[in-house]
Design an enzyme around this catalytic site. Sequence first.
Site, PDB file in Angstrom:
ATOM      1  N   SER A  25       0.821  -1.217   0.000  1.00  0.00           N
ATOM      2  CA  SER A  25       0.000   0.000   0.000  1.00  0.00           C
ATOM      3  C   SER A  25       0.858   1.270   0.000  1.00  0.00           C
ATOM      4  CB  SER A  25      -0.914   0.025   1.223  1.00  0.00           C
ATOM      5  OG  SER A  25      -1.555   1.286   1.290  1.00  0.00           O
ATOM      6  N   LYS A  76     -13.025  -4.768   1.559  1.00  0.00           N
ATOM      7  CA  LYS A  76     -13.981  -3.655   1.411  1.00  0.00           C
ATOM      8  C   LYS A  76     -15.438  -4.105   1.602  1.00  0.00           C
ATOM      9  CE  LYS A  76     -10.997  -0.990  -1.666  1.00  0.00           C
ATOM     10  NZ  LYS A  76     -10.884  -0.211  -2.905  1.00  0.00           N
ATOM     11  N   ASN A  98     -14.289   1.864   1.896  1.00  0.00           N
ATOM     12  CA  ASN A  98     -12.826   2.018   1.829  1.00  0.00           C
ATOM     13  C   ASN A  98     -12.296   3.034   2.831  1.00  0.00           C
ATOM     14  OD1 ASN A  98     -13.314   4.548   0.684  1.00  0.00           O
ATOM     15  ND2 ASN A  98     -11.690   4.326  -0.826  1.00  0.00           N
ATOM     16  N   ASP A 115     -13.693   5.795  -3.558  1.00  0.00           N
ATOM     17  CA  ASP A 115     -13.040   5.355  -4.798  1.00  0.00           C
ATOM     18  C   ASP A 115     -13.626   6.062  -6.018  1.00  0.00           C
ATOM     19  OD1 ASP A 115     -11.211   3.593  -3.657  1.00  0.00           O
ATOM     20  OD2 ASP A 115     -12.610   1.905  -3.692  1.00  0.00           O
ATOM     21  N   ALA A 140     -15.336  -5.421 -14.968  1.00  0.00           N
ATOM     22  CA  ALA A 140     -16.514  -5.453 -14.081  1.00  0.00           C
ATOM     23  C   ALA A 140     -16.144  -5.893 -12.664  1.00  0.00           C
ATOM     24  CB  ALA A 140     -17.575  -6.377 -14.676  1.00  0.00           C
ATOM     25  N   ALA A 143     -13.283  -2.108  -8.796  1.00  0.00           N
ATOM     26  CA  ALA A 143     -13.008  -0.736  -9.238  1.00  0.00           C
ATOM     27  C   ALA A 143     -14.067  -0.286 -10.234  1.00  0.00           C
ATOM     28  CB  ALA A 143     -11.618  -0.655  -9.855  1.00  0.00           C
ATOM     29  N   GLY A 251      -3.707   6.510 -13.958  1.00  0.00           N
ATOM     30  CA  GLY A 251      -4.395   5.977 -12.788  1.00  0.00           C
ATOM     31  C   GLY A 251      -3.912   6.478 -11.437  1.00  0.00           C
TER      32      GLY A 251
END
Length: 292
Positions: A25, A76, A98, A115, A140, A143, A251
């Site tokens: 992370s 999540k 999140n 998000d 799908a 995210a 991103g």
Amino acid sequence: MAETHSIISVGPRKVCVIGWPVDHSRSPMIHNTWLKRHGLEGEYTKLPVEPAELADTLRFLPNLGFRGANVTVPHKEAAFEALAPFVDPPAERLQAVNTIYRDPDTGEIRGTNTDGIGFWTHLKKSVPDFSGKTAVVIGAGGAARAIVDVLETEGRMKVRLVNRSMARAASLVADIEAKAMVYDWRQMPKALEGADLVVNTTSLGMKGQADLDIDLSPLPASAVVYDIVYVPLETPLLRQARDRGLATVDGLGMLLWQAAPGFARWFGVEVTEDDVAAARSLIEDDLKKEQG
Ligand code: ATR
């Protein structure tokens, strides 16, 4: 006594990111940079929690000294289950949390999901005059859920959802009550025709993965291509888009802007564009080191 009381009620300025694993992370790098820039006392750490321990960890978060947390893969959905009904509308719609914070008015521990808004904020900052009506979302997974939701609610866009597995795309639409039209992978050219925005939410194009091999020629010249993959920062999809003269969005900004609302809730400070740029440059250096 009064002093002791105020220390307890203010609480330690400790926040963590909970995941399993959580080593990768980059959230600590982001939040600790912002704490430093604003001269705030506080600490943001990584907390590895295995799935069986998640519900108890969330229940005892304040006792562990944390005023809030981020929750990442694979927790999540379980965090949503553990916190409902104390969740905000985006978390409710996505059934995924999140960001965890304490409501200053009620004292409740609440869950939200940033998000989607992180994705949308980065798009608006990168292409300020963006006013597209039709978006193609590829993929799908988790995210994609947040992105389809924010495009429909915040962006008021029509979404065309393209996924390898049609069944998974159909579940996404049903679960989040989206209006998106589902397209088969072979219908990609038709989905791209006349679209104002294309978003890759799959892992294709990520370092070590196959490329997302699609032909962007059906897109109009005004289209924006957004890839949520950020390792590498310029994916083969974004390179193809740039070569065609299309606007591109990478991103990394989504990761940074999804962090901003959490920081504001935990530490009472709104993050600025300069804060985001500073954290971005640190992460870019880190990515360069990682890739040799
Ligand atoms: P996340 O939760 O991070 O969004 P995920 O749940 O692993 O990620 O979802 C990965 C997405 O990438 C899915 O849409 C997956 O398609 P399927 O639902 O058909 O599995 C897509 N994906 C992964 N590898 C793919 C490939 N080789 N070709 C096409 N799509 C792929």
